[in-house]
Design a protein around this motif. Structure first.
Motif, PDB file in Angstrom:
ATOM      1  N   ASN A 286       0.851  -1.190   0.000  1.00  0.00           N
ATOM      2  CA  ASN A 286       0.000   0.000   0.000  1.00  0.00           C
ATOM      3  C   ASN A 286       0.888   1.241   0.000  1.00  0.00           C
ATOM      4  O   ASN A 286       1.723   1.427   0.889  1.00  0.00           O
ATOM      5  CB  ASN A 286      -0.894  -0.012   1.244  1.00  0.00           C
ATOM      6  CG  ASN A 286      -1.985   1.033   1.182  1.00  0.00           C
ATOM      7  OD1 ASN A 286      -1.742   2.168   0.770  1.00  0.00           O
ATOM      8  ND2 ASN A 286      -3.182   0.653   1.619  1.00  0.00           N
TER       9      ASN A 286
ATOM     10  N   HIS B  89       0.407   4.421   0.682  1.00  0.00           N
ATOM     11  CA  HIS B  89       0.281   5.290   1.862  1.00  0.00           C
ATOM     12  C   HIS B  89       1.022   4.697   3.049  1.00  0.00           C
ATOM     13  O   HIS B  89       1.764   5.392   3.764  1.00  0.00           O
ATOM     14  CB  HIS B  89      -1.203   5.491   2.188  1.00  0.00           C
ATOM     15  CG  HIS B  89      -1.436   6.310   3.422  1.00  0.00           C
ATOM     16  ND1 HIS B  89      -1.221   7.689   3.450  1.00  0.00           N
ATOM     17  CD2 HIS B  89      -1.843   5.953   4.678  1.00  0.00           C
ATOM     18  CE1 HIS B  89      -1.485   8.134   4.668  1.00  0.00           C
ATOM     19  NE2 HIS B  89      -1.870   7.095   5.427  1.00  0.00           N
ATOM     20  N   VAL B  90       0.845   3.388   3.259  1.00  0.00           N
ATOM     21  CA  VAL B  90       1.538   2.725   4.377  1.00  0.00           C
ATOM     22  C   VAL B  90       3.038   2.753   4.152  1.00  0.00           C
ATOM     23  O   VAL B  90       3.830   2.946   5.087  1.00  0.00           O
ATOM     24  CB  VAL B  90       1.008   1.296   4.528  1.00  0.00           C
ATOM     25  CG1 VAL B  90       1.784   0.528   5.615  1.00  0.00           C
ATOM     26  CG2 VAL B  90      -0.485   1.306   4.867  1.00  0.00           C
TER      27      VAL B  90
ATOM     28  N   PHE C 206       4.943   4.973   2.507  1.00  0.00           N
ATOM     29  CA  PHE C 206       5.554   6.282   2.787  1.00  0.00           C
ATOM     30  C   PHE C 206       5.465   6.632   4.278  1.00  0.00           C
ATOM     31  O   PHE C 206       6.367   7.278   4.823  1.00  0.00           O
ATOM     32  CB  PHE C 206       4.877   7.365   1.949  1.00  0.00           C
ATOM     33  CG  PHE C 206       5.296   7.331   0.507  1.00  0.00           C
ATOM     34  CD1 PHE C 206       6.591   7.690   0.142  1.00  0.00           C
ATOM     35  CD2 PHE C 206       4.411   6.946  -0.491  1.00  0.00           C
ATOM     36  CE1 PHE C 206       6.988   7.674  -1.177  1.00  0.00           C
ATOM     37  CE2 PHE C 206       4.809   6.925  -1.813  1.00  0.00           C
ATOM     38  CZ  PHE C 206       6.098   7.281  -2.174  1.00  0.00           C
ATOM     39  N   GLN C 207       4.403   6.171   4.924  1.00  0.00           N
ATOM     40  CA  GLN C 207       4.306   6.411   6.359  1.00  0.00           C
ATOM     41  C   GLN C 207       5.408   5.682   7.111  1.00  0.00           C
ATOM     42  O   GLN C 207       6.047   6.243   8.009  1.00  0.00           O
ATOM     43  CB  GLN C 207       2.922   5.965   6.866  1.00  0.00           C
ATOM     44  CG  GLN C 207       2.674   6.243   8.347  1.00  0.00           C
ATOM     45  CD  GLN C 207       2.683   7.730   8.662  1.00  0.00           C
ATOM     46  OE1 GLN C 207       2.098   8.538   7.918  1.00  0.00           O
ATOM     47  NE2 GLN C 207       3.347   8.129   9.734  1.00  0.00           N
TER      48      GLN C 207
END
Length: 221
Positions: free
Chosen positions: A163, A165-166, A168-169
């Motif tokens: 994912n 978003h996950v 880059f987080q």
């Protein structure tokens, strides 16, 4: 004194009855004939390989094994089969004791009793005939692997690490630890690069906002 009763003449007691078939005939010839056949001799002649061998043997002592031994000793033929002419002038193969005794029985009906065998090199036609090939069933087809799901409502969720978003987080969370492990000069360079990147981003954001404002004013006019 003679007494006549029912047309039969008798001269004493017990003689006034007709003779039975058993009393009036001789012994049954079948067992006697069989015994004579067992004691009879037969002349055996084997012809082949441009030669003929002859000997005399008792009919009941002849076996196919003894014939084979004679052929092996005198003809030096490793592969052969034997035939004889029967009473219908047909060529008959001999390969068993039973078939040999049939040939001997026919020979004993002649005078003199001569068993003529013909030696033929090679395998008999029945033995030389190839046996039909045995076929084994074809191997079972391998089962197809389960098809991968093509998405939709029942498709499993994508792993968390795929994912964006996950990803880059996680990268942002790990960045301070990575920075602290770098040498000071490299940390200074990366910090400067971070500041430059932030400034560029702010400038781009301001330019984009100004451009959108100008577009809105132009549209209102």
């Amino acid at each position: 004194h003679l007494t006549f009763a029912s047309g039969i003449q008798s001269s004493g007691p017990g003689l006034d009855r007709p003779l039975s078939k058993k009393e009036g005939s001789g012994p049954d010839p079948a067992p006697e004939q069989e015994s004579q056949n067992k004691m009879a001799t037969v002349i055996v002649k084997i012809s082949g390989n441009n030669q003929t061998r002859r000997w005399t043997a008792r009919a009941d002592h002849l076996t196919f094994a003894s014939i084979q031994k004679r052929v092996a000793d005198n003809f030096q033929t490793p592969k052969f089969y034997l035939t004889y002419k029967d009473d219908e002038d047909d060529d008959i193969n001999v390969s068993t004791d039973e078939e040999l005794q049939e040939a001997v029985s026919l020979a004993l009906k002649t005078e003199p009793a001569v068993l003529r065998l013909k030696l033929v090199e090679g395998l008999s036609p029945a033995a030389a005939r190839p046996s039909p090939p045995t076929t084994s069933p074809p191997p079972a087809a391998p089962s197809a692997p389960d098809a991968a799901p093509q998405g939709g409502a029942n498709a499993p969720p994508a792993p968390a690490e795929l994912n964006p978003h996950v990803f880059f987080q996680n990268l942002a969370d790990a960045l301070p630890q990575v920075m602290s492990a770098l040498p000071p000069p490299l940390q200074s360079i990366l910090s400067q690069m971070e500041l430059d990147t932030a400034a560029s981003a702010a400038a781009n954001a301001a330019a984009n906002a100004a451009s959108r404002g100008a577009s809105s004013a132009s549209g209102a006019a």
